[in-house]
Design a protein around this motif. Structure first.
Motif, PDB file in Angstrom:
ATOM      1  N   LYS A  57      52.014  59.350  94.690  1.00 23.30           N
ATOM      2  CA  LYS A  57      52.922  58.608  93.813  1.00 23.30           C
ATOM      3  C   LYS A  57      54.260  59.314  93.586  1.00 23.30           C
ATOM      4  CE  LYS A  57      50.036  55.229  93.084  1.00 23.30           C
ATOM      5  NZ  LYS A  57      49.681  54.649  91.785  1.00 23.30           N
ATOM      6  N   GLY A  58      54.312  60.610  93.888  1.00 20.27           N
ATOM      7  CA  GLY A  58      55.554  61.347  93.680  1.00 20.27           C
ATOM      8  C   GLY A  58      55.705  61.909  92.291  1.00 20.27           C
ATOM      9  N   HIS A  59      54.658  61.833  91.468  1.00 21.59           N
ATOM     10  CA  HIS A  59      54.698  62.387  90.116  1.00 21.59           C
ATOM     11  C   HIS A  59      53.271  62.630  89.650  1.00 21.59           C
ATOM     12  CE1 HIS A  59      53.278  58.592  88.302  1.00 21.59           C
ATOM     13  NE2 HIS A  59      54.071  57.991  89.182  1.00 21.59           N
ATOM     14  N   MET A 105      62.894  59.088  95.844  1.00 21.86           N
ATOM     15  CA  MET A 105      62.239  57.812  96.104  1.00 21.86           C
ATOM     16  C   MET A 105      61.644  57.226  94.833  1.00 21.86           C
ATOM     17  SD  MET A 105      60.115  58.395  99.628  1.00 21.86           S
ATOM     18  CE  MET A 105      60.906  58.848 101.163  1.00 21.86           C
ATOM     19  N   THR A 106      61.503  55.914  94.824  1.00 20.15           N
ATOM     20  CA  THR A 106      60.733  55.271  93.769  1.00 20.15           C
ATOM     21  C   THR A 106      59.254  55.506  94.049  1.00 20.15           C
ATOM     22  OG1 THR A 106      60.531  53.181  94.960  1.00 20.15           O
ATOM     23  CG2 THR A 106      62.495  53.479  93.577  1.00 20.15           C
ATOM     24  N   GLU A 107      58.406  55.162  93.085  1.00 17.99           N
ATOM     25  CA  GLU A 107      56.971  55.346  93.283  1.00 17.99           C
ATOM     26  C   GLU A 107      56.483  54.550  94.487  1.00 17.99           C
ATOM     27  OE1 GLU A 107      54.035  55.544  89.914  1.00 17.99           O
ATOM     28  OE2 GLU A 107      53.341  53.673  90.828  1.00 17.99           O
ATOM     29  N   ALA A 144      54.573  54.505 100.188  1.00 15.00           N
ATOM     30  CA  ALA A 144      54.718  54.063 101.576  1.00 15.00           C
ATOM     31  C   ALA A 144      55.007  55.247 102.492  1.00 15.00           C
ATOM     32  CB  ALA A 144      55.827  53.023 101.679  1.00 15.00           C
ATOM     33  N   TRP A 145      55.837  56.175 102.001  1.00 13.36           N
ATOM     34  CA  TRP A 145      56.175  57.346 102.810  1.00 13.36           C
ATOM     35  C   TRP A 145      54.953  58.228 103.054  1.00 13.36           C
ATOM     36  CZ3 TRP A 145      55.793  62.464 101.097  1.00 13.36           C
ATOM     37  CH2 TRP A 145      56.241  63.427 102.020  1.00 13.36           C
ATOM     38  N   PHE A 146      54.184  58.506 101.990  1.00 10.30           N
ATOM     39  CA  PHE A 146      53.024  59.376 102.165  1.00 10.30           C
ATOM     40  C   PHE A 146      51.982  58.715 103.068  1.00 10.30           C
ATOM     41  CE2 PHE A 146      48.993  61.397 101.011  1.00 10.30           C
ATOM     42  CZ  PHE A 146      49.339  62.735 101.132  1.00 10.30           C
ATOM     43  N   ASN A 147      51.796  57.411 102.906  1.00 11.50           N
ATOM     44  CA  ASN A 147      50.845  56.711 103.775  1.00 11.50           C
ATOM     45  C   ASN A 147      51.293  56.743 105.231  1.00 11.50           C
ATOM     46  OD1 ASN A 147      48.712  56.023 102.113  1.00 11.50           O
ATOM     47  ND2 ASN A 147      49.626  54.078 101.458  1.00 11.50           N
ATOM     48  N   SER A 148      52.606  56.736 105.447  1.00  9.84           N
ATOM     49  CA  SER A 148      53.092  56.830 106.826  1.00  9.84           C
ATOM     50  C   SER A 148      52.761  58.192 107.428  1.00  9.84           C
ATOM     51  CB  SER A 148      54.605  56.583 106.878  1.00  9.84           C
ATOM     52  OG  SER A 148      55.329  57.664 106.302  1.00  9.84           O
TER      53      SER A 148
END
Length: 246
Positions: A154-156, A178-180, A185-189
């Motif tokens: 989630k980035g947080h 990035m937004t949450e 999406a980035w981490f899943n990539s």
């Protein structure tokens, strides 16, 4: 008599030569074995690679996506790219008496002490099957370690976390700003680019047990364990993830 005298003198001379050889100083190796005293430029010290969240880690039998690192970037956690959906347990028995450890490898060690654990605890058996040559690198994460995965995803840190510094989660440069939703999406990539299964806002089993019939299920949507009893019976089927330290 003269021959005897010559023989004695020859032996004495040979002894002197041998004594002199023993006193010859050895050359200074200088650290490179050349005897020149020069530094070894052909074999410089190897620096440890530095990692951040989202990086691919591959060393020996350990392969996975980095989801947490310490302040040096040299050590942290990786997550296997796959998952399994199954029950926590097929039997109702006390393993941890409602007091699981914050480190999942300890909880998994307790599971392995139970009779027929390979059959009765399929998610734990799946994670353990990733270990080779008698090593115990891979295990099912605890609730606290699932929170580290949440922070990377989630980035947080989870909302309501008492101390953000309690979770060392150095965010990758690629996810900065990035937004949450964008971070998810980035981490899943990072997972899918290596053929992995993406994370989702669903319940995931942890390695922690609440009692003979119930266990901790981590809600990836909220970053906390769900306390709805009807959702945490051990016979419920939720995804398992496997993690390892590096």
């Amino acid at each position: 008599m003269r021959k005897t005298l010559y023989f004695i003198m020859a032996v004495a001379a040979a002894a002197g030569v041998l004594a002199g050889c023993g006193k010859e100083p050895l050359p200074d190796s200088g650290g490179n074995g050349s005897g020149t005293g020069e530094p070894d430029t052909d074999n410089p010290a190897v620096e440890e690679p530095v990692y951040s969240i989202g990086d691919w880690y591959e060393k020996g039998f350990l392969k996975g996506v980095v989801f947490n690192v310490d302040e040096t970037g040299e050590h942290g956690y990786i997550m296997a790219t796959d998952e399994i959906v199954t029950v926590w347990s097929y039997v109702n028995e006390n393993v941890m008496y409602g007091m699981p450890a914050p480190n999942g490898d300890y909880n998994c060690a307790l599971i392995r002490e139970m009779d027929n654990w390979n059959d009765n605890y399929p998610g734990f058996a799946w994670a353990d099957s990733k270990n080779v040559l008698g090593l115990n690198n891979w295990y099912v994460p605890s609730s606290q370690e699932m929170a580290l995965i949440y922070a990377a995803f989630k980035g947080h840190v989870p909302d309501g976390a008492e101390d953000e510094n309690a979770i060392v989660s150095s965010r990758a440069e690629g996810s900065s700003g990035m937004t949450e939703e964008e971070c998810m999406a980035w981490f899943n990539s990072c997972l899918t680019s290596h053929g992995g299964v993406p994370l989702d806002d669903v319940l995931y089993w942890t390695s922690g047990e609440l009692g003979p019939q119930i266990a901790y299920a981590f809600d990836m949507a909220t970053g906390t364990n769900t306390l709805e009893q009807e959702k945490i019976y051990k016979t419920k089927e939720y995804p398992f993830r496997a993690i390892s330290r590096f």
